[in-house]
Design an enzyme around this catalytic site. Structure first.
Site, PDB file in Angstrom:
ATOM      1  N   PHE A 145       0.775  -1.230  -0.094  1.00 49.75           N
ATOM      2  CA  PHE A 145       0.130   0.022   0.037  1.00 49.75           C
ATOM      3  C   PHE A 145       0.836   1.315  -0.073  1.00 49.75           C
ATOM      4  CE2 PHE A 145      -2.512   3.767   1.361  1.00 49.75           C
ATOM      5  CZ  PHE A 145      -3.410   3.339   0.680  1.00 49.75           C
ATOM      6  N   ASP A 230       9.413   2.771   2.002  1.00 49.74           N
ATOM      7  CA  ASP A 230       8.269   3.591   1.974  1.00 49.74           C
ATOM      8  C   ASP A 230       7.890   3.482   3.468  1.00 49.74           C
ATOM      9  OD1 ASP A 230       5.818   4.829   2.546  1.00 49.74           O
ATOM     10  OD2 ASP A 230       4.889   3.912   1.033  1.00 49.74           O
ATOM     11  N   LYS A 259       2.930  11.208   7.036  1.00 48.20           N
ATOM     12  CA  LYS A 259       1.971  10.882   8.311  1.00 48.20           C
ATOM     13  C   LYS A 259       2.532  11.959   9.434  1.00 48.20           C
ATOM     14  CE  LYS A 259       0.017   6.509   6.639  1.00 48.20           C
ATOM     15  NZ  LYS A 259      -1.229   6.912   6.334  1.00 48.20           N
TER      16      LYS A 259
HETATM   17  C1  LIG Z   1       3.029   2.892   3.398  1.00 48.64           C
HETATM   18  C2  LIG Z   1       2.188   4.020   2.974  1.00 48.64           C
HETATM   19  N1  LIG Z   1       2.494   4.546   1.976  1.00 48.64           N
HETATM   20  C3  LIG Z   1       1.788   5.564   1.384  1.00 48.64           C
HETATM   21  C4  LIG Z   1       0.518   5.852   1.821  1.00 48.64           C
HETATM   22  C5  LIG Z   1      -0.254   7.301   1.483  1.00 48.64           C
HETATM   23  O1  LIG Z   1      -0.131   8.343   2.045  1.00 48.64           O
HETATM   24  P1  LIG Z   1      -1.448   9.656   2.134  1.00 48.64           P
HETATM   25  O2  LIG Z   1      -2.564   8.912   2.358  1.00 48.64           O
HETATM   26  O3  LIG Z   1      -0.848  10.585   2.970  1.00 48.64           O
HETATM   27  O4  LIG Z   1      -1.065   9.957   0.447  1.00 48.64           O
HETATM   28  C6  LIG Z   1       0.125   5.271   3.269  1.00 48.64           C
HETATM   29  C7  LIG Z   1      -0.973   5.721   3.614  1.00 48.64           C
HETATM   30  O5  LIG Z   1      -1.690   5.076   4.525  1.00 48.64           O
HETATM   31  C8  LIG Z   1       0.840   4.496   3.681  1.00 48.64           C
HETATM   32  O6  LIG Z   1       0.660   3.594   4.720  1.00 48.64           O
END
Ligand SMILES: Cc1ncc(COP(=O)(O)O)c(C=O)c1O
Length: 404
Positions: A145, A230, A259
């Protein structure tokens, strides 16, 4: 109180009436919060065990972060990157130092950081590695994700996230998560990056087998491929370390952060990498009107300073052991699996008992808010300011739900 004098049902109805239904929230309407606690429009209090998917690692309205935001609101909120403002260099330098990298590129949301990482890796591939134009590929993992843009959902393996959003962006190879052999086999001379979550949060806090991340690091180095971690959900204290990669002593080429970087106040994301990687971008090739704005930087500087003390990482590691002990005690009593890293836990409920959604609804009735993910799995990610007693309260509530 009878239902017709409660404000919640009407507020839930109004929210459903006026928005697209791209979420299925619990029927609770929050009006204020402090630390690890939320209060709804009817004055009921809830222990927050989601923390905005880790966006609230420091709790709601942390005084140091709120003070920085207030002070900045009174001085300067936005310039765009057409000008430099006085919070910008400090933010970039302090975050770069926390990451042990040369440079930082600020954006806003997590998905933007991921998109930035993909663009930088492709450009690096063409300009530095020498991949023929248009041929770059990036290896990603099943169950990933990384966000919701059209490019990112192109390599999602979750049909809900992906179906009917095509045509899809090419150039991604999906391999099973945790399988080093499969990942190695997918790399060829045109591979510019491996993009992974060091722990898959949305998938249910899935921790890869020990040795996997160091193995990925090694193969990336050997094959001249960028390792992009990530850490948008796993980073910044959540797992009991600054980065989830730290648990195995792994340093990726690029950190994607988001976040918690915004302190639960503003969206702040960033890519951190060395100059040989981020240096490929030149003026006009990438950007964002709001990325690195003064308010975002002022808050994020304080976030980095909170993390620089190591206090939150320690809390997360220590309290995480208490959470682990409590949750492991429920295996066989309604739980069929538990995975814990710091204050981050994925719980698999016996599907014969109830779905994850039902469990979250029942937890809500007991004053604990958590979020289901994928069927009968729940994720717990309380703010790192949670206390021992509050952890016990959450575990007790869960035990009651499972026993009912
Ligand atoms: C590992 C990871 N990458 C990217 C994102 C995307 O972040 P955003 O919702 O701020 O676009 C998330 C969101 O849950 C995430 O958990």
């Amino acid at each position: 109180m009878v239902d017709d004098i409660l404000r919640t049902p009407g507020a839930v109805r109004d929210a459903e009436r006026w928005t697209a239904h791209n979420y299925h929230p619990l029927p609770v309407v929050i009006s204020s919060a402090e630390g690890a606690w939320l209060t709804d429009v009817d004055g009921r209090r809830y222990l927050d065990c989601l923390a905005g998917y880790s966006a609230l690692n420091f709790g709601h309205r942390h005084p140091q972060l709120i003070a920085a935001a207030h002070a900045q609101l009174d001085r300067l909120t936005l310039t765009s990157r057409a000008f430099i403002h006085d919070q910008f260099a400090d933010f970039c330098r302090e975050l770069a130092e926390l990451c042990g990298k040369d440079l930082v590129l600020p954006m806003n949301t997590g998905a933007e950081a991921v998109e930035t990482g993909i663009k930088v890796a492709r450009k690096w591939g063409y300009q530095v590695k020498g991949v023929p134009s248009g041929q770059a590929n990036i290896v990603v993992a099943e169950g990933n994700f990384h966000g919701r843009t059209t490019t990112i959902v192109s390599f999602s393996t979750d049909e809900d996230a992906r179906a009917d959003f095509g045509p899809y962006t090419p150039g991604f190879r999906v391999v099973p998560y945790g399988d080093l052999e499969a990942l190695t086999a997918a790399i060829d001379e045109n591979t510019v990056a491996v993009l992974l979550e060091p722990i898959q949060g949305e998938q249910g806090v899935v921790v890869p087998p020990e040795g996997y991340l160091p193995g990925v690091r090694q193969v990336c180095t050997e094959r001249d491929v960028l390792f992009i971690a990530d850490e948008i959900q796993s980073g910044l204290g959540r797992t009991g370390a600054t980065f989830a990669c730290d648990h195995e002593g792994v340093v990726p080429d690029m950190y994607l952060l988001g976040k918690a970087l915004g302190g639960g106040i503003v969206p702040v994301s960033a890519v951190a990498a060395n100059a040989d990687v981020l240096g490929v971008l030149k003026p006009g090739q990438h950007g964002s009107t709001f990325g690195g704005n003064p308010l975002a930087c002022a808050v994020a500087i304080e976030v980095v300073r909170l993390l620089a003390t190591g206090e939150f990482q320690r809390r997360s590691a220590e309290l995480g052991e208490r959470l682990r002990a409590g949750l492991e005690g429920l295996v066989g009593k309604g739980l069929v699996g538990v995975r814990v890293r710091g204050l981050w836990a994925g719980l698999d409920i016996d599907p014969a008992l109830m779905s994850g959604r039902e469990a979250c609804e029942r937890l809500m009735e007991r004053g604990v808010l958590a979020k289901d993910t994928h069927g009968s799995t729940i994720r717990l990610a309380p703010p790192l300011v949670i206390t021992e007693d509050e952890i016990d309260l959450a575990v007790t509530a869960l035990a009651e739900v499972l026993a009912a």
